[in-house]
Design a protein around this motif. Structure first.
Motif, PDB file in Angstrom:
ATOM      1  N   LEU A 190       0.839  -1.207   0.000  1.00 14.80           N
ATOM      2  CA  LEU A 190       0.000   0.000   0.000  1.00 14.80           C
ATOM      3  C   LEU A 190       0.870   1.252   0.000  1.00 14.80           C
ATOM      4  N   ASN A 194      -4.068   1.451  -5.137  1.00 18.22           N
ATOM      5  CA  ASN A 194      -4.358   1.102  -3.748  1.00 18.22           C
ATOM      6  C   ASN A 194      -5.703   0.414  -3.603  1.00 18.22           C
ATOM      7  N   ILE A 212      -3.723   5.121   2.528  1.00 18.85           N
ATOM      8  CA  ILE A 212      -4.701   5.279   1.453  1.00 18.85           C
ATOM      9  C   ILE A 212      -5.849   6.152   1.938  1.00 18.85           C
TER      10      ILE A 212
END
Lengths: 310, 533
Positions: free
Chosen positions: A104, B3, B339
């Motif tokens: 991520l 993401n 994110i």
């Protein structure tokens, strides 16, 4: 950004939730390469400040500059964050979860998996790489969380209360890890209410209480905030020391114990010399530095301090 | 985007690794197979059941024997039909046109009429030589590799009364004497084998004086004045039904004879019928006859509605559960340092949709596969169902409504999950939602009867019901305004819901403590700075 630009700069940061002010005019500067402590009692506003620094919350007013940018959203990949309350996906395996968080942050999955294996090996969890998180002990889970935070090699790491809930052995491991990161040049912020950790690890710190920053500076500067003291035990009376330059007061603590308060540039050696000169029979002479605990106590006042230092 | 895909990938992997997922994938085809074959397997596993008849006056024993034999011969005839269908040389497999022209009577009622009104056909089959004769007739038509025909087992066989029981005793004494056999404590002999006695029929001679006729006073039947059917197994009622039918038929024939009426004439009259066909005005001229496929097409959407409902809520619940997991163990905070809430939300929606679609897809594949495997000339129903499922627009409609419905409810559930700290809290909040959601399940059986009626049309325009009700109406060619209008409205609702859910999600998921009140929720939604808490 240039190398000497601060990693994090908060200016007059304010955050209100309804009528409650969680953070009130906090300004601070975290220089590159420093280990920076956020100290303060629970509810002081540490977590809220960190969340604003990371753009998880947007501030009510004030500005953030992080890694040279006005918002962490632009530099997420260069930051690692370990929140105070933390968990793992119970069903995921240790290496997968580390790799997931690293991916991520922009790493490729293959590289992230390799890195996860290396880290687990390095910190003694190699054999648990393929264990599901629900089967890990609490200490192991916390290690995995920390590793997941740093797996993408961030240049700036924020640990919110990293030591809470760790047993002494794992606290040791974490201190070691922070030290490793520091040596590698990583800038580290960690919040804590345990003064000893801050004292051992930080070179700069901010003291926060009731939403306000009471102090931002180096450890040495913090210690200079309170008068230096010398504790001595003697069977005689040390009144004669009053005249030594730098000594501003003498207080009798117990029967044979006295506390001498010195000015900032007062020399403990001069006091010791004076003791010999006056032929004072010394049972003990303690010229120890003030601890962060003393600084804290003095800055936040006894009521807030009690909660933290209890 | 990357993401969101990473989140989706994780959600997908995690969900397809759960036991529940694989249970769902595996059990559905098994249940389908079971449903299609239950009757056959049940028949195959039921042993031949032995019964005795105690009829010292010889009133009905011949009638009973004949009826039980006819029952068997019916099965033989049916099995022979299936055998022929499977192994006879056919020039061509049945085409869709054949199916369209199959009259809309289901197999069961066809068989019933055949056996009830026309036992003569079975009798004729038997009297002309039965299977042996029929096999001789069709031998040349069979495929060279056809296996020999296996006659099905007799369902019931009458065995000799045990020697210890004297049939000339009173019914009471006989019944008492038979108890050890009926309870399974002793066995009766059947062709040198000892078997359990399934039932005993005791016909007291006096029963002939108690035949109930129109005009006679209704009296409570007593065991002494009735034919007694003794059986410990209450579930298998076939034998009792066959015997009741046999003795009544026999008695009625006797009554005809007593009144000098010709029984054959009566039977001939009873077998008379006027043909009735069901026609559908919306079909092309010449093809108006309502076929079995037509009926299935009318009802299949109801099955799809049910599948739609189950899958949407099963999958949306997964979403709710793991949102709460992420929230309750504060994983979101770590995630949000990497994110945006929007990326997390779209990732979750996508990942779980993928997992859900895999499961639903596996069901559909299983459905088609099982039908295809089972279908054939001998399984007209499966064949027609397959035709409808594959050939009509129901599958694409299902997928479309599934996706839109899932996004709508998924968004709602995500928002709900984000404001709850525990599953228990979520369940409390779910109760009113459930009440609203149950409505399409209640209406799904009424709507096909009047698919373009007021109820159906009104419900179609309520976005939360649109997927289910429109699916329900899919076969009834709803007006274009309904079809496109409701879809547009649904699309708009999905977009609005996701936007709304995004706002609530972004604030709610970081919040701890009490779930927010409605006023607070509105404040979160209206605030420009959604992360403002």
């Amino acid at each position: 950004m240039t190398l000497d630009e601060p990693v994090l700069e908060l200016k007059h940061l304010r955050k209100t939730f309804g009528s409650f002010t969680a953070v009130d005019d906090v300004s601070l500067t975290v220089p590159r390469g420093s280990v920076y402590g956020f100290l303060g009692p629970n509810g002081a506003g540490k977590t809220t400040t960190l969340r604003m620094a990371l753009s998880i919350y947007s501030p009510t007013s004030g500005s953030v500059r992080i890694l040279g940018r006005p918002s962490a959203l632009h530099v997420r990949h260069r930051i690692g964050f370990l929140p105070e309350e933390r968990g793992l996906y119970k069903k995921m395996r240790a290496r997968e979860i580390i790799a997931y968080f690293a991916s991520l942050k922009g790493m490729s999955l293959a590289a992230a998996r390799k890195r996860a294996d290396d880290l687990l090996e390095q910190y003694g969890l190699g054999e648990f790489a393929r264990t599901r998180c629900e089967a890990l002990s609490k200490g192991m889970s916390q290690k995995v969380q920390v590793l997941a935070t740093i797996a993408h090699r961030p240049e700036f790491v924020i640990f919110d209360e990293p030591f809470s809930g760790l047993d002494p052995v794992n606290q040791q491991v974490l201190e070691q890890l922070i030290d490793d990161l520091r040596i590698a040049g990583t800038t580290i912020i960690f919040s804590t209410h345990i003064m000893e950790h801050a004292e051992r690890l930080c070179d700069r710190l901010v003291l926060i209480a009731r939403g306000r920053a009471l102090f931002d500076g180096t450890l040495a500067e913090a210690k200079r905030l309170i008068p230096r003291q010398i504790l001595l035990r003697t069977t005689s009376t040390p009144d004669g020391l009053q005249r030594v330059p730098g000594v501003v007061g003498i207080e009798r603590l117990t029967n044979d114990q006295y506390a001498l308060t010195l000015t900032e540039d007062g020399e403990p050696d001069a006091v010791l010399a004076a003791c010999f000169h006056h032929g004072l029979p010394l049972l003990a002479f303690d010229r120890s530095e003030p601890t962060l605990r003393d600084v804290f106590l003095r800055l936040v006042g006894p009521s807030d301090a009690a909660e933290v230092l209890a | 985007m990357r993401n969101a895909l990473l989140v989706a990938r994780r959600e997908f992997t995690e969900n397809v690794q759960t036991k529940g997922f694989w249970l769902g994938v595996i059990t559905t085809p098994l249940l389908l197979l079971l449903a299609v074959n239950a009757q056959r397997w049940l028949d195959a596993s039921t042993p031949t059941r032995a019964f005795v008849v105690v009829d010292p006056a010889g009133l009905y024993i011949d009638a009973i024997d004949a009826a039980v034999d006819r029952l068997h011969q019916q099965e033989v005839l049916k099995a022979f039909g299936t055998y022929l269908a499977r192994h006879a040389l056919r020039k061509e497999p049945p085409t869709a046109a054949d199916l369209e022209s199959t009259p809309a009577v289901d197999v069961d009622s066809l068989l019933k009429r055949y056996s009830d009104a026309n036992p003569a056909a079975v009798d004729m089959f038997v009297s002309q030589g039965g299977v042996a004769m029929a096999l001789g007739l069709v031998r040349s038509q069979l495929k060279p590799d056809a296996p020999p025909f296996e006659e099905p087992r007799r369902p019931y066989v009458r065995v000799k009364l045990p020697a210890e029981v004297d049939p000339h005793d009173s019914a009471e004494v006989v019944a008492e004497a038979l108890r050890p056999w009926l309870r399974g404590e002793r066995q009766v002999a059947d062709d040198e084998r000892n078997v359990d006695l399934f039932a005993a029929v005791v016909v007291p001679p006096a029963v002939i004086d108690h035949v109930i006729r129109p005009g006679s006073l209704p009296t409570q039947p007593t065991p002494e004045a009735s034919v007694q059917f003794w059986a410990a197994n209450l579930a298998d009622t076939d034998l009792a039904a066959v015997i009741e039918q046999a003795i009544n038929d026999h008695q009625r024939r006797e009554e005809f004879r007593a009144r000098d009426v010709d029984a054959t004439t009566v039977r001939a009259v009873q077998s008379t019928s006027v043909p009735l066909v069901k026609l559908n005005p919306t079909k092309a001229s010449g093809r108006e006859q309502v076929s079995m496929a037509d009926q299935i097409r009318q009802w299949a959407p109801t099955g799809f509605v049910y599948l739609l409902w189950i899958s949407i809520f099963a999958i949306a619940s997964m979403l709710l559960n793991n949102t709460i997991e992420e929230k309750s163990n504060r994983l979101v905070e770590v995630l949000f340092s990497s994110i945006t809430p929007w990326e997390l939300m779209t990732g979750k929606l996508t990942g779980i949709a993928a997992a859900g679609l895999s499961m639903v897809g596996s069901w559909l594949v299983a459905l088609v596969a099982v039908l295809w495997w089972q279908a054939g000339p001998q399984a007209e129903f499966a064949q027609s169902l397959l035709e409808v499922v594959v050939g009509s627009g129901l599958l694409p409609a299902f997928l479309g409504y599934f996706l839109l419905g899932y996004l709508l409810y998924g968004g709602l559930f995500l928002a709900l999950g984000s404001v709850c700290n525990t599953l228990k809290e979520a369940q409390n909040m779910m109760q009113p939602v459930m009440l609203v959601m149950i409505v399409p399940l209640l209406t799904m059986v009424f709507i096909p009867k009047d698919p373009n009626g007021t109820l159906a049309r009104v419900m179609s325009w309520i976005p939360i019901y649109t997927p289910f009700v429109m699916m329900n109406r899919a076969a009834a060619s709803p007006p274009a305004i309904d079809l496109y209008g409701t879809t547009l409205l649904l699309l708009a609702s999905v977009v609005f819901t996701l936007w709304l859910a995004g706002r609530i999600f972004a604030v709610g998921i970081l919040r701890t403590g009490q779930p927010p009140r409605l006023v607070e929720l509105l404040r979160w939604i209206s605030r420009v700075d959604a992360t403002g808490g």
